[in-house]
Design an enzyme around this catalytic site. Structure first.
Site, PDB file in Angstrom:
ATOM      1  N   HIS A  91      43.309  33.210  29.716  1.00 41.53           N
ATOM      2  CA  HIS A  91      43.627  34.032  30.876  1.00 41.53           C
ATOM      3  C   HIS A  91      44.775  33.477  31.702  1.00 41.53           C
ATOM      4  O   HIS A  91      45.267  34.168  32.611  1.00 41.53           O
ATOM      5  CB  HIS A  91      42.386  34.233  31.749  1.00 41.53           C
ATOM      6  CG  HIS A  91      42.332  35.589  32.374  1.00 41.53           C
ATOM      7  ND1 HIS A  91      41.182  36.117  32.922  1.00 41.53           N
ATOM      8  CD2 HIS A  91      43.279  36.554  32.553  1.00 41.53           C
ATOM      9  CE1 HIS A  91      41.425  37.338  33.402  1.00 41.53           C
ATOM     10  NE2 HIS A  91      42.690  37.613  33.188  1.00 41.53           N
ATOM     11  N   ASP A 115      36.017  40.043  35.148  1.00 40.36           N
ATOM     12  CA  ASP A 115      35.883  38.677  34.633  1.00 40.36           C
ATOM     13  C   ASP A 115      34.515  38.128  35.006  1.00 40.36           C
ATOM     14  O   ASP A 115      33.943  38.509  36.039  1.00 40.36           O
ATOM     15  CB  ASP A 115      36.984  37.808  35.261  1.00 40.36           C
ATOM     16  CG  ASP A 115      37.312  36.554  34.482  1.00 40.36           C
ATOM     17  OD1 ASP A 115      36.391  35.952  33.905  1.00 40.36           O
ATOM     18  OD2 ASP A 115      38.487  36.157  34.464  1.00 40.36           O
ATOM     19  N   ASP A 119      38.601  32.514  38.521  1.00 38.76           N
ATOM     20  CA  ASP A 119      39.920  32.057  38.067  1.00 38.76           C
ATOM     21  C   ASP A 119      40.878  31.787  39.219  1.00 38.76           C
ATOM     22  O   ASP A 119      42.066  32.096  39.153  1.00 38.76           O
ATOM     23  CB  ASP A 119      40.540  33.088  37.114  1.00 38.76           C
ATOM     24  CG  ASP A 119      39.830  33.141  35.766  1.00 38.76           C
ATOM     25  OD1 ASP A 119      38.880  32.360  35.563  1.00 38.76           O
ATOM     26  OD2 ASP A 119      40.234  33.956  34.927  1.00 38.76           O
ATOM     27  N   HIS A 132      43.388  28.036  32.700  1.00 39.86           N
ATOM     28  CA  HIS A 132      42.894  29.412  32.677  1.00 39.86           C
ATOM     29  C   HIS A 132      41.886  29.676  33.793  1.00 39.86           C
ATOM     30  O   HIS A 132      41.450  30.822  33.961  1.00 39.86           O
ATOM     31  CB  HIS A 132      42.324  29.791  31.299  1.00 39.86           C
ATOM     32  CG  HIS A 132      40.998  29.172  30.959  1.00 39.86           C
ATOM     33  ND1 HIS A 132      40.139  29.712  30.024  1.00 39.86           N
ATOM     34  CD2 HIS A 132      40.381  28.052  31.407  1.00 39.86           C
ATOM     35  CE1 HIS A 132      39.060  28.963  29.925  1.00 39.86           C
ATOM     36  NE2 HIS A 132      39.192  27.949  30.748  1.00 39.86           N
ATOM     37  N   ASP A 219      38.979  40.158  31.135  1.00 36.64           N
ATOM     38  CA  ASP A 219      38.541  38.989  30.385  1.00 36.64           C
ATOM     39  C   ASP A 219      37.271  39.403  29.650  1.00 36.64           C
ATOM     40  O   ASP A 219      36.287  39.831  30.275  1.00 36.64           O
ATOM     41  CB  ASP A 219      38.260  37.828  31.343  1.00 36.64           C
ATOM     42  CG  ASP A 219      37.963  36.524  30.638  1.00 36.64           C
ATOM     43  OD1 ASP A 219      37.324  36.557  29.568  1.00 36.64           O
ATOM     44  OD2 ASP A 219      38.344  35.461  31.152  1.00 36.64           O
ATOM     45  N   ASP A 221      34.929  37.862  28.536  1.00 41.12           N
ATOM     46  CA  ASP A 221      33.685  37.184  28.895  1.00 41.12           C
ATOM     47  C   ASP A 221      32.950  37.871  30.044  1.00 41.12           C
ATOM     48  O   ASP A 221      31.828  37.494  30.384  1.00 41.12           O
ATOM     49  CB  ASP A 221      33.903  35.699  29.185  1.00 41.12           C
ATOM     50  CG  ASP A 221      34.709  35.400  30.443  1.00 41.12           C
ATOM     51  OD1 ASP A 221      34.768  36.242  31.357  1.00 41.12           O
ATOM     52  OD2 ASP A 221      35.293  34.297  30.517  1.00 41.12           O
ATOM     53  N   GLU A 264      41.232  36.394  26.305  1.00 39.66           N
ATOM     54  CA  GLU A 264      40.187  35.435  25.938  1.00 39.66           C
ATOM     55  C   GLU A 264      39.437  35.810  24.662  1.00 39.66           C
ATOM     56  O   GLU A 264      38.283  35.428  24.480  1.00 39.66           O
ATOM     57  CB  GLU A 264      39.197  35.212  27.107  1.00 39.66           C
ATOM     58  CG  GLU A 264      39.817  34.558  28.329  1.00 39.66           C
ATOM     59  CD  GLU A 264      39.958  33.032  28.224  1.00 39.66           C
ATOM     60  OE1 GLU A 264      39.434  32.448  27.261  1.00 39.66           O
ATOM     61  OE2 GLU A 264      40.596  32.449  29.127  1.00 39.66           O
TER      62      GLU A 264
END
Length: 298
Positions: A91, A115, A119, A132, A219, A221, A264
């Protein structure tokens, strides 16, 4: 004429502790999921950018270089009238993507940051030192100077029109920084209480109100790792893949959307190509709206 979608690969894992995300764009480009998608005449794969060799360079210097290259590529794509769709990579590449959009539009953007994490660390607050974990802070003007101002002077994003959706793991320093700037954080508990659709509606209204247009960075995740196992930093539970697909389809039709980023993807952790197929589904769901010219009927 329909708008063309240009995919830009950003094959860098330098900003992460697990460097497997560096293989994400190339693995997706070679996957059966992409081969099924590439038959659409509105989409093509442009360049894939790679982080420079490590010899004599620090991770920060390597991330800064690939982000500068990515900013150039994204800005050039917009200048040509195409829509940039960036596939990462960890990221930290977001610094390049959204700096490039800001440069092309000439003003700070709104951004929906989907996300599991915030971040928003700096080198002074990071527990791991992983870059990231810092890109949103950099885009908001805080971090190492080599990662700042790559698009327009100062902030690349308008914090009043920046929303983080779906985080479920962060450190207090990150949250304090974002709250102080006025960034809206809609965490997992709030989504569970209000429902994903209501939270997305609020986020969409906020980011789309930015004068320079807006973007969406996803992202993977953010999604439940049972549904998207091929990610660099999985967190338990997470968003429904179906909710994210529906949400992205809706966002793709909102006026002012300048670019889309999906990051990611770690093929080393993927199972049965499940995450690659999800990326293709996300793109395929958004394509009809992304390729529609402003003013045309749906």
């Amino acid at each position: 004429m329909s708008k063309r979608i240009r995919i830009i690969g950003a094959a860098s894992g330098v900003g992460a502790q697990d460097h497997g995300c560096a293989d994400g764009p190339v693995a997706f480009h070679r996957s059966q999921a992409w081969h099924e998608l590439q038959d659409d005449p509105h989409i093509d794969w442009g360049r894939t950018l790679f982080a420079p060799d490590a010899a004599g360079r620090s991770p920060l210097e390597r991330v800064a270089e690939v982000c500068r290259d990515l900013a150039d590529e994204v800005a050039g794509t917009l200048d040509e009238g195409a829509f940039p769709l960036v596939i990462g990579g960890d990221h930290s590449i977001a610094i390049g993507t959204w700096s490039g959009v800001a440069r092309a539009t000439g003003a700070p953007l709104g951004l929906l940051w989907i996300d599991a994490h915030l971040d928003s660390h700096t080198p002074d607050t990071s527990y791991s030192g992983a870059l990231h974990g810092m890109p949103l802070a950099c885009l908001l003007g805080r971090g190492d100077k080599r990662l700042l101002g790559l698009g327009v002077p100062g902030m690349q994003l308008d914090p009043r029109h920046t929303v983080v959706l779906g985080p479920r793991s962060w450190e207090p320093e990150e949250a304090e920084f974002l709250v102080r700037l006025g960034v809206r954080i809609i965490g997992g508990d709030e989504i569970a209480a209000r429902g994903f659709a209501a939270c997305l509606d609020e986020a969409s209204r906020s980011v789309a109100a930015a004068g320079g247009g807006f973007g969406v960075t996803l992202d993977l995740d953010a999604i439940d790792p049972a549904l998207a196992p091929g990610v660099g930093s999985p967190e338990p539970e997470g968003l429904s893949a179906l909710d994210v697909r529906r949400g992205l389809r809706r966002l793709a039709g909102v006026p002012g959307l300048r670019a889309l980023e999906i990051v990611e993807y770690n093929p080393d952790r993927d199972r049965d190509g499940r995450t690659a197929h999800l990326i293709a589904d996300l793109i395929g769901d958004a394509l009809p709206q992304l390729t529609r010219q402003p003013g045309s009927s749906a």
